[in-house]
Motif scaffolding. Structure first.
Motif, mmCIF file in Angstrom:
data_model
loop_
_atom_site.group_PDB
_atom_site.id
_atom_site.type_symbol
_atom_site.label_atom_id
_atom_site.label_comp_id
_atom_site.label_asym_id
_atom_site.label_seq_id
_atom_site.Cartn_x
_atom_site.Cartn_y
_atom_site.Cartn_z
ATOM 1 N N ASN A 49 0.870 -1.172 0.000
ATOM 2 C CA ASN A 49 0.000 0.000 0.000
ATOM 3 C C ASN A 49 0.911 1.227 0.000
ATOM 4 O O ASN A 49 1.562 1.523 1.006
ATOM 5 C CB ASN A 49 -0.909 -0.012 1.240
ATOM 6 C CG ASN A 49 -1.840 1.191 1.291
ATOM 7 O OD1 ASN A 49 -1.476 2.298 0.916
ATOM 8 N ND2 ASN A 49 -3.041 0.971 1.784
ATOM 9 N N GLN A 78 -1.706 -0.879 -3.751
ATOM 10 C CA GLN A 78 -2.974 -0.249 -3.381
ATOM 11 C C GLN A 78 -2.770 1.262 -3.187
ATOM 12 O O GLN A 78 -1.657 1.723 -3.013
ATOM 13 C CB GLN A 78 -3.536 -0.860 -2.096
ATOM 14 C CG GLN A 78 -3.784 -2.358 -2.170
ATOM 15 C CD GLN A 78 -2.523 -3.164 -1.891
ATOM 16 O OE1 GLN A 78 -1.763 -2.854 -0.970
ATOM 17 N NE2 GLN A 78 -2.296 -4.204 -2.680
ATOM 18 N N GLU A 79 -3.885 1.977 -3.201
ATOM 19 C CA GLU A 79 -3.939 3.435 -3.044
ATOM 20 C C GLU A 79 -3.312 4.177 -4.217
ATOM 21 O O GLU A 79 -2.736 5.250 -4.054
ATOM 22 C CB GLU A 79 -3.326 3.898 -1.712
ATOM 23 C CG GLU A 79 -4.222 3.653 -0.521
ATOM 24 C CD GLU A 79 -3.944 4.553 0.677
ATOM 25 O OE1 GLU A 79 -3.561 5.729 0.495
ATOM 26 O OE2 GLU A 79 -4.128 4.069 1.807
ATOM 27 N N HIS A 170 -8.188 -3.604 -1.207
ATOM 28 C CA HIS A 170 -7.959 -2.600 -0.165
ATOM 29 C C HIS A 170 -9.267 -2.521 0.608
ATOM 30 O O HIS A 170 -10.215 -1.843 0.202
ATOM 31 C CB HIS A 170 -7.583 -1.244 -0.762
ATOM 32 C CG HIS A 170 -7.192 -0.237 0.275
ATOM 33 N ND1 HIS A 170 -6.903 1.076 -0.010
ATOM 34 C CD2 HIS A 170 -7.026 -0.354 1.628
ATOM 35 C CE1 HIS A 170 -6.588 1.725 1.096
ATOM 36 N NE2 HIS A 170 -6.668 0.870 2.113
ATOM 37 N N ASP A 210 -4.171 -4.877 1.253
ATOM 38 C CA ASP A 210 -4.372 -4.218 2.537
ATOM 39 C C ASP A 210 -5.748 -4.609 3.076
ATOM 40 O O ASP A 210 -6.773 -4.132 2.592
ATOM 41 C CB ASP A 210 -4.267 -2.701 2.354
ATOM 42 C CG ASP A 210 -4.472 -1.941 3.649
ATOM 43 O OD1 ASP A 210 -4.667 -2.576 4.702
ATOM 44 O OD2 ASP A 210 -4.440 -0.692 3.616
ATOM 45 N N ASP A 249 -1.484 -5.791 6.128
ATOM 46 C CA ASP A 249 -1.299 -6.392 4.809
ATOM 47 C C ASP A 249 -1.071 -7.889 4.933
ATOM 48 O O ASP A 249 -0.390 -8.354 5.855
ATOM 49 C CB ASP A 249 -0.126 -5.728 4.097
ATOM 50 C CG ASP A 249 -0.277 -4.211 4.069
ATOM 51 O OD1 ASP A 249 -0.945 -3.707 3.161
ATOM 52 O OD2 ASP A 249 0.247 -3.539 4.991
#
Length: 346
Positions: A49, A78-79, A170, A210, A249
């Motif tokens: 992430n 992620q993100e 996520h 995540d 995670d």
């Protein structure tokens, strides 16, 4: 091998020297803590992430992120922001052997406009032409009314003999309650959904990303495990927040392989959470970066306030507030395959 030409072109000699020194130290740490990549024997799989990852980082930080990612073969990220400029710059720094697959952005308050992505080294990992976001049928909606806050993403890959489908998530965070009910339901739903798919398709599924799991004893973790997803012991011991207290995670497996074809073995398994703060953006490095801070976080502030801003805010938006979690998998089943043929003809 990451691309370093942008460093050479930098006009600021002090910055250029600092980046080179930090990269050398980072490479040394990676050499010590992450297994070397192999041509055909193993796969290094990671999930990371990268906090609010858009076009919002200094070139210096992108070089560090690229150096870390380059040590693996495929990385779930992620993100990722709706603006893909930052991701595209990162892939450029990784070099021509790297590619990526990314989702559309998830709109709404819970989704935050985020994307998820897979970055992979094409010399090792083959994209099997299947990718899709997971949408629940009406009868399976979370709390009978919600889809996932951020849509899970499944992609089929192959590395060596190992064919697998990666699904990255996520999961909804919500409140700071370690067993937030919607978070538990999201993990339960995606795990059950993929369990049924793995059985129907006879495919190996790896669920990673995540999950916002606080402790391994929480209902969030149990929601994943009760549907047959297995987390190797070598992964369980690694928290992934910078404070090293949370197990946000995870990488979990539901494999459909011949009994003799093992991708990991307990006791010998290599895995970890790579703590980049041992080398990068340490507390001692604060004076090196203070000139880049937004002045509203510096003017009139105490040394303690400035340090807190640097450690909990500024550096997490340059690197992340999560550590990359990784595992090494075996992908060469040649001996097992030939042994099976031999025994069948005896």
């Amino acid at each position: 091998m990451p691309m370093y030409t942008t460093i050479k072109r930098m006009k600021d000699g002090t910055e250029k020297k600092r980046i080179a020194e930090k990269l050398l130290a980072l490479r040394s740490q990676l050499d010590r803590q992450v297994p070397a990549k192999t041509a055909t024997d193993t796969l290094l799989l990671a999930t990371w992430n990268i906090r609010a990852f858009g076009d919002n980082r200094r070139t210096e930080s992108l070089h560090y992120i690229a150096e870390i990612i380059s040590r693996f073969d495929v990385v779930a990220v992620q993100e990722v922001a709706s603006d893909l400029v930052g991701l595209q710059k990162l892939v450029m720094f990784l070099g021509p052997s790297w590619d990526y697959i990314v989702t559309d952005s998830t709109e709404g308050t819970a989704g935050g406009g985020e994307r998820v992505a897979f970055l992979y080294d094409k010399t090792k990992v083959f994209f099997r032409k299947m990718a899709g976001e997971i949408v629940l049928p009406e009868s399976k909606l979370i709390d009978k009314k919600w889809q996932f806050a951020r849509t899970p993403f499944s992609v089929a890959f192959q590395a060596g003999w190992f064919r697998f489908i990666l699904t990255t998530v996520h999961v909804y965070y919500g409140t700071s309650n370690s067993e937030n009910s919607r978070r538990v339901e999201e993990i339960d739903s995606i795990s059950e959904f993929l369990k049924k798919r793995a059985k129907k398709e006879n495919e190996s599924y790896i669920l990673l990303g995540d999950f916002n799991i606080f402790k391994q004893s929480d209902a969030t973790m149990k929601a994943m495990e009760k549907h047959g997803f297995y987390i190797p012991d070598a992964l369980r011991e690694h928290p992934t927040d910078l404070g090293k207290t949370k197990y946000y995670d995870q990488i979990a497996f539901n494999l459909k392989l011949e009994p003799t074809m093992t991708v990991f073995s307990e006791g010998k398994q290599r895995a970890g959470a790579f703590d980049f703060t041992e080398t990068l953006f340490s507390p001692q490095d604060l004076p090196l970066y203070q000139e880049y801070f937004d002045q509203k976080y510096v003017n009139g502030k105490t040394e303690q306030q400035i340090e807190k801003y640097y450690l909990t805010n500024w550096r997490t938006f340059e690197m992340s507030d999560h550590l990359p979690l990784w595992i090494e998998l075996k992908i060469d089943f040649s001996n097992q395959y030939l042994d099976k043929i031999q025994k069948a003809t005896d």
